[in-house]
Design an enzyme around this catalytic site. Structure first.
Site, PDB file in Angstrom:
ATOM      1  N   HIS A  17       0.656  -0.601   0.211  1.00 27.30           N
ATOM      2  CA  HIS A  17       0.468  -0.247  -0.122  1.00 27.30           C
ATOM      3  C   HIS A  17       0.721   0.877  -0.236  1.00 27.30           C
ATOM      4  O   HIS A  17       1.970   1.022  -0.051  1.00 27.30           O
ATOM      5  CB  HIS A  17      -0.457  -0.256   1.111  1.00 27.30           C
ATOM      6  N   SER A  39      -3.803  -2.157 -10.924  1.00 25.12           N
ATOM      7  CA  SER A  39      -3.159  -1.594 -10.075  1.00 25.12           C
ATOM      8  C   SER A  39      -4.372  -2.183  -8.957  1.00 25.12           C
ATOM      9  O   SER A  39      -5.531  -2.292  -9.251  1.00 25.12           O
ATOM     10  CB  SER A  39      -3.494  -0.128 -10.035  1.00 25.12           C
ATOM     11  N   GLY A  40      -3.862  -2.326  -7.593  1.00 25.73           N
ATOM     12  CA  GLY A  40      -4.780  -3.178  -6.693  1.00 25.73           C
ATOM     13  C   GLY A  40      -6.395  -1.839  -6.238  1.00 25.73           C
ATOM     14  O   GLY A  40      -6.637  -3.305  -6.441  1.00 25.73           O
ATOM     15  N   ASP A  67      -4.734  -7.247  -6.791  1.00 24.61           N
ATOM     16  CA  ASP A  67      -5.105  -7.656  -5.641  1.00 24.61           C
ATOM     17  C   ASP A  67      -5.998  -9.453  -5.430  1.00 24.61           C
ATOM     18  O   ASP A  67      -5.970 -10.599  -5.455  1.00 24.61           O
ATOM     19  CB  ASP A  67      -5.791  -7.066  -4.625  1.00 24.61           C
ATOM     20  N   ARG A  86      -6.750 -13.887   2.566  1.00 25.54           N
ATOM     21  CA  ARG A  86      -7.969 -15.626   3.210  1.00 25.54           C
ATOM     22  C   ARG A  86      -7.316 -16.419   1.740  1.00 25.54           C
ATOM     23  O   ARG A  86      -6.740 -17.108   2.059  1.00 25.54           O
ATOM     24  CB  ARG A  86      -9.684 -15.039   3.057  1.00 25.54           C
ATOM     25  N   ASP A 117     -10.772  -6.839  -1.356  1.00 27.74           N
ATOM     26  CA  ASP A 117      -9.923  -7.730  -2.215  1.00 27.74           C
ATOM     27  C   ASP A 117      -9.021  -7.508  -1.313  1.00 27.74           C
ATOM     28  O   ASP A 117      -8.274  -9.163  -1.645  1.00 27.74           O
ATOM     29  CB  ASP A 117      -9.984  -6.387  -3.267  1.00 27.74           C
ATOM     30  N   HIS A 132     -10.306  -0.990  -1.542  1.00 30.13           N
ATOM     31  CA  HIS A 132     -10.554  -2.301  -2.034  1.00 30.13           C
ATOM     32  C   HIS A 132     -10.685  -3.192  -1.163  1.00 30.13           C
ATOM     33  O   HIS A 132      -9.671  -4.378  -0.698  1.00 30.13           O
ATOM     34  CB  HIS A 132      -9.613  -2.730  -3.080  1.00 30.13           C
ATOM     35  N   ASP A 179      -1.237  -1.610   4.395  1.00 29.87           N
ATOM     36  CA  ASP A 179      -1.542  -0.361   6.135  1.00 29.87           C
ATOM     37  C   ASP A 179      -1.694  -0.584   6.571  1.00 29.87           C
ATOM     38  O   ASP A 179      -3.446  -1.003   6.704  1.00 29.87           O
ATOM     39  CB  ASP A 179      -1.579   0.517   4.844  1.00 29.87           C
ATOM     40  N   THR A 200       1.087  -0.054  -9.629  1.00 29.99           N
ATOM     41  CA  THR A 200       1.883   0.774  -9.611  1.00 29.99           C
ATOM     42  C   THR A 200       3.088   0.204  -8.697  1.00 29.99           C
ATOM     43  O   THR A 200       4.112   1.147  -8.591  1.00 29.99           O
ATOM     44  CB  THR A 200       1.055   1.811  -8.285  1.00 29.99           C
TER      45      THR A 200
HETATM   46  O1  LIG Z   1      -3.222  -1.660  -3.599  1.00 31.92           O
HETATM   47  C1  LIG Z   1      -2.496  -2.432  -3.158  1.00 31.92           C
HETATM   48  C2  LIG Z   1      -3.029  -3.524  -2.862  1.00 31.92           C
HETATM   49  O2  LIG Z   1      -4.005  -4.011  -2.577  1.00 31.92           O
HETATM   50  C3  LIG Z   1      -1.282  -2.286  -4.430  1.00 31.92           C
HETATM   51  O3  LIG Z   1      -1.497  -1.849  -5.495  1.00 31.92           O
HETATM   52  P1  LIG Z   1      -0.770  -1.232  -6.115  1.00 31.92           P
HETATM   53  O4  LIG Z   1       0.798  -1.801  -6.315  1.00 31.92           O
HETATM   54  O5  LIG Z   1      -1.002  -0.367  -7.563  1.00 31.92           O
HETATM   55  O6  LIG Z   1      -0.541   0.499  -5.463  1.00 31.92           O
END
Ligand SMILES: O=C(CO)COP(=O)(O)O
Length: 151
Positions: free
Chosen positions: A19, A65-66, A71, A107, A101, A98, A91, A47
């Site tokens: 994150h 991207s997450g 994810d 999980r 996700d 998300h 984080d 990212t």
């Molecule tokens: O959000 C993320 C994992 O949950 C990471 O995504 P990015 O690498 O695109 O920032």
């Protein structure tokens, strides 16, 4: 659930995810361990992967991207038994749009018995394990048996 043994190979497929507030820690960790990571196949969310590639020179297979589905892509690769290990510095001090996700990914990593590091200390333990560069056996759900018992 019935389980079966599978061998995690010597050359591993490793997912790297962080994150935004945790990206500096993952960049520092990946840079410090670039030589050990280089022989392995590296995947990352969009990212994270773009930043890691430009900062470390490592070659990384980048997913979406997450927050846009990355994810979930990694989760799908876990169920296909493509991913062998995951370094995911999520984080703990900030909600993510998300979050469902993120929870789903963690999980599936638990379901499929994937070694996961969610902080630097655990990532250090994983990468200094003698199994990091060696094959090892583990249990995973036996999907064929699961299916045959339900159909
Ligand atoms: O959000 C993320 C994992 O949950 C990471 O995504 P990015 O690498 O695109 O920032």
């Amino acid at each position: 659930m019935l389980f079966k043994k599978v061998t995690t190979p010597e050359v591993k497929t490793i997912a790297l995810v962080a994150h935004d507030n945790m990206k500096p820690a993952l960049i520092a960790w990946t840079t410090a361990h670039a030589d050990k990571l280089k022989p392995h196949r590296l995947y990352a969310t969009g990212t994270t992967g773009s930043i890691l590639e430009s900062q470390t020179g490592l070659s990384i297979h980048k997913l979406i991207s997450g927050p846009l589905g990355g994810d979930q892509q990694i989760g799908a690769l876990i169920t296909e038994q493509v991913i062998d290990m995951m370094i995911f510095f999520w984080d703990p001090l900030e909600a993510q749009p998300h979050d469902p996700d993120v929870k789903a990914l963690l999980r599936l990593a638990a379901v499929w018995n994937i070694p996961v590091a969610c902080n630097v200390a655990t990532a250090d333990l994983l990468i200094t394990s003698k199994l990091f560069d060696h094959a090892f056996e583990k249990d995973v759900p036996d999907y064929q048996k699961y299916l045959s018992e339900r159909t």
